[in-house]
Design a protein around this motif. Structure first.
Motif, PDB file in Angstrom:
ATOM      1  N   GLU A  88      18.106 -19.684  -0.150  1.00 54.95           N
ATOM      2  CA  GLU A  88      17.215 -18.734   0.533  1.00 54.95           C
ATOM      3  C   GLU A  88      17.294 -18.884   1.989  1.00 54.95           C
ATOM      4  OE1 GLU A  88      14.799 -17.922  -2.487  1.00 54.95           O
ATOM      5  OE2 GLU A  88      16.143 -18.152  -3.878  1.00 54.95           O
ATOM      6  N   VAL A  89      16.704 -19.071   1.969  1.00 51.69           N
ATOM      7  CA  VAL A  89      16.435 -19.448   3.863  1.00 51.69           C
ATOM      8  C   VAL A  89      17.623 -18.980   4.858  1.00 51.69           C
ATOM      9  CG1 VAL A  89      15.730 -20.659   5.766  1.00 51.69           C
ATOM     10  CG2 VAL A  89      13.729 -20.286   3.547  1.00 51.69           C
ATOM     11  N   THR A  90      18.569 -19.604   4.776  1.00 49.00           N
ATOM     12  CA  THR A  90      19.961 -19.445   5.826  1.00 49.00           C
ATOM     13  C   THR A  90      20.027 -18.284   4.881  1.00 49.00           C
ATOM     14  OG1 THR A  90      19.849 -22.384   4.776  1.00 49.00           O
ATOM     15  CG2 THR A  90      21.933 -21.040   6.244  1.00 49.00           C
ATOM     16  N   GLU A  91      20.073 -18.050   4.120  1.00 48.26           N
ATOM     17  CA  GLU A  91      20.719 -16.100   3.598  1.00 48.26           C
ATOM     18  C   GLU A  91      20.675 -15.253   4.594  1.00 48.26           C
ATOM     19  OE1 GLU A  91      21.780 -16.225  -0.453  1.00 48.26           O
ATOM     20  OE2 GLU A  91      23.452 -17.255  -0.481  1.00 48.26           O
ATOM     21  N   GLN A  92      19.177 -15.703   4.664  1.00 52.72           N
ATOM     22  CA  GLN A  92      18.355 -14.456   5.395  1.00 52.72           C
ATOM     23  C   GLN A  92      18.139 -14.731   7.133  1.00 52.72           C
ATOM     24  OE1 GLN A  92      14.534 -15.561   3.580  1.00 52.72           O
ATOM     25  NE2 GLN A  92      14.581 -14.307   2.163  1.00 52.72           N
ATOM     26  N   GLY A  93      19.461 -15.286   7.811  1.00 48.98           N
ATOM     27  CA  GLY A  93      19.024 -15.753   9.418  1.00 48.98           C
ATOM     28  C   GLY A  93      18.261 -16.192   9.379  1.00 48.98           C
ATOM     29  N   ARG A  94      17.158 -17.245   8.769  1.00 48.55           N
ATOM     30  CA  ARG A  94      16.625 -17.925   9.984  1.00 48.55           C
ATOM     31  C   ARG A  94      16.498 -19.363   9.779  1.00 48.55           C
ATOM     32  NH1 ARG A  94      12.068 -16.875   5.164  1.00 48.55           N
ATOM     33  NH2 ARG A  94      11.048 -18.505   6.161  1.00 48.55           N
ATOM     34  N   VAL A  95      18.216 -19.428   9.749  1.00 48.07           N
ATOM     35  CA  VAL A  95      18.086 -21.198  10.310  1.00 48.07           C
ATOM     36  C   VAL A  95      19.754 -20.856  11.418  1.00 48.07           C
ATOM     37  CG1 VAL A  95      19.857 -23.757   9.367  1.00 48.07           C
ATOM     38  CG2 VAL A  95      17.878 -22.039   7.855  1.00 48.07           C
ATOM     39  N   TRP A  96      19.717 -22.397  12.412  1.00 52.32           N
ATOM     40  CA  TRP A  96      20.620 -21.953  12.980  1.00 52.32           C
ATOM     41  C   TRP A  96      20.860 -23.494  13.277  1.00 52.32           C
ATOM     42  CZ3 TRP A  96      16.074 -19.482  13.728  1.00 52.32           C
ATOM     43  CH2 TRP A  96      16.187 -17.415  13.667  1.00 52.32           C
ATOM     44  N   LEU A  97      22.214 -23.344  13.706  1.00 54.12           N
ATOM     45  CA  LEU A  97      23.242 -24.421  13.453  1.00 54.12           C
ATOM     46  C   LEU A  97      23.976 -24.828  14.722  1.00 54.12           C
ATOM     47  CD1 LEU A  97      23.639 -27.716  12.487  1.00 54.12           C
ATOM     48  CD2 LEU A  97      25.898 -26.008  11.324  1.00 54.12           C
ATOM     49  N   ASN A  98      23.625 -25.299  16.106  1.00 51.96           N
ATOM     50  CA  ASN A  98      24.288 -25.288  17.121  1.00 51.96           C
ATOM     51  C   ASN A  98      24.562 -23.726  18.414  1.00 51.96           C
ATOM     52  OD1 ASN A  98      24.348 -28.479  16.918  1.00 51.96           O
ATOM     53  ND2 ASN A  98      26.554 -28.267  15.905  1.00 51.96           N
ATOM     54  N   GLY A  99      22.920 -23.471  17.670  1.00 51.16           N
ATOM     55  CA  GLY A  99      22.621 -22.304  18.325  1.00 51.16           C
ATOM     56  C   GLY A  99      23.401 -21.084  17.956  1.00 51.16           C
ATOM     57  N   ARG A 100      23.719 -21.028  16.716  1.00 49.60           N
ATOM     58  CA  ARG A 100      25.546 -20.317  15.740  1.00 49.60           C
ATOM     59  C   ARG A 100      23.985 -19.352  14.525  1.00 49.60           C
ATOM     60  NH1 ARG A 100      30.401 -22.205  16.605  1.00 49.60           N
ATOM     61  NH2 ARG A 100      30.965 -20.788  19.101  1.00 49.60           N
ATOM     62  N   GLU A 101      23.962 -18.474  13.958  1.00 53.29           N
ATOM     63  CA  GLU A 101      23.543 -18.114  12.629  1.00 53.29           C
ATOM     64  C   GLU A 101      24.176 -19.068  11.945  1.00 53.29           C
ATOM     65  OE1 GLU A 101      22.594 -13.935   9.638  1.00 53.29           O
ATOM     66  OE2 GLU A 101      21.788 -14.705  12.400  1.00 53.29           O
ATOM     67  N   ALA A 102      23.480 -19.755  10.696  1.00 51.81           N
ATOM     68  CA  ALA A 102      24.580 -20.658  10.063  1.00 51.81           C
ATOM     69  C   ALA A 102      24.650 -20.069   8.548  1.00 51.81           C
ATOM     70  CB  ALA A 102      23.321 -22.025   9.973  1.00 51.81           C
ATOM     71  N   LYS A 103      25.586 -20.600   8.077  1.00 51.42           N
ATOM     72  CA  LYS A 103      25.394 -20.105   6.385  1.00 51.42           C
ATOM     73  C   LYS A 103      25.287 -21.468   5.636  1.00 51.42           C
ATOM     74  CE  LYS A 103      29.312 -17.072   6.782  1.00 51.42           C
ATOM     75  NZ  LYS A 103      30.799 -16.380   6.435  1.00 51.42           N
ATOM     76  N   PRO A 104      24.093 -21.453   4.065  1.00 50.67           N
ATOM     77  CA  PRO A 104      24.259 -22.772   3.744  1.00 50.67           C
ATOM     78  C   PRO A 104      25.281 -23.519   3.317  1.00 50.67           C
ATOM     79  CG  PRO A 104      23.380 -20.418   2.204  1.00 50.67           C
ATOM     80  CD  PRO A 104      24.285 -20.001   3.307  1.00 50.67           C
ATOM     81  N   SER A 105      26.810 -23.251   3.535  1.00 45.42           N
ATOM     82  CA  SER A 105      27.955 -23.445   3.125  1.00 45.42           C
ATOM     83  C   SER A 105      28.179 -24.618   4.701  1.00 45.42           C
ATOM     84  CB  SER A 105      29.049 -23.341   2.149  1.00 45.42           C
ATOM     85  OG  SER A 105      29.264 -22.002   3.413  1.00 45.42           O
ATOM     86  N   ALA A 106      28.016 -24.021   5.338  1.00 45.68           N
ATOM     87  CA  ALA A 106      28.175 -25.081   7.418  1.00 45.68           C
ATOM     88  C   ALA A 106      27.976 -26.249   6.553  1.00 45.68           C
ATOM     89  CB  ALA A 106      26.909 -24.534   8.183  1.00 45.68           C
TER      90      ALA A 106
END
Length: 86
Positions: free
Chosen positions: A21-39
């Protein structure tokens, strides 16, 4: 390893559904990009996670499907913690 599973196994977030849920809300970034839960997460990646009014930056040190509670902290290194707003 999937991002949502890494967040749960490393105990950065307690439950996988919450991590998703947190990832889908756009509150997690992976290497500077907004991440999806499946990243896909691998050692050396940098994650930024927004917890309320706090932004935590961590570096992924290792990836494992399951670890004991005592070892969970070894999966990442906290690089920075900063307040947001106010």
């Amino acid at each position: 390893m999937r991002l949502d599973k890494f967040l749960k196994v490393s105990r950065l977030i307690k439950r996988r559904t919450v991590a998703k849920e947190v990832t889908e809300q756009g509150r997690v970034w992976l290497n500077g990009r907004e991440a999806k839960p499946s990243a896909s997460v691998k050692p050396g990646d940098e994650l930024k996670i927004q917890f309320g009014q706090k932004l935590v930056t961590v570096r992924v040190e290792r990836v494992a499907d399951s670890v004991r509670k005592e070892e969970a902290g070894e999966m990442y290194t906290i690089l920075k913690e900063e307040g947001i707003g106010s």
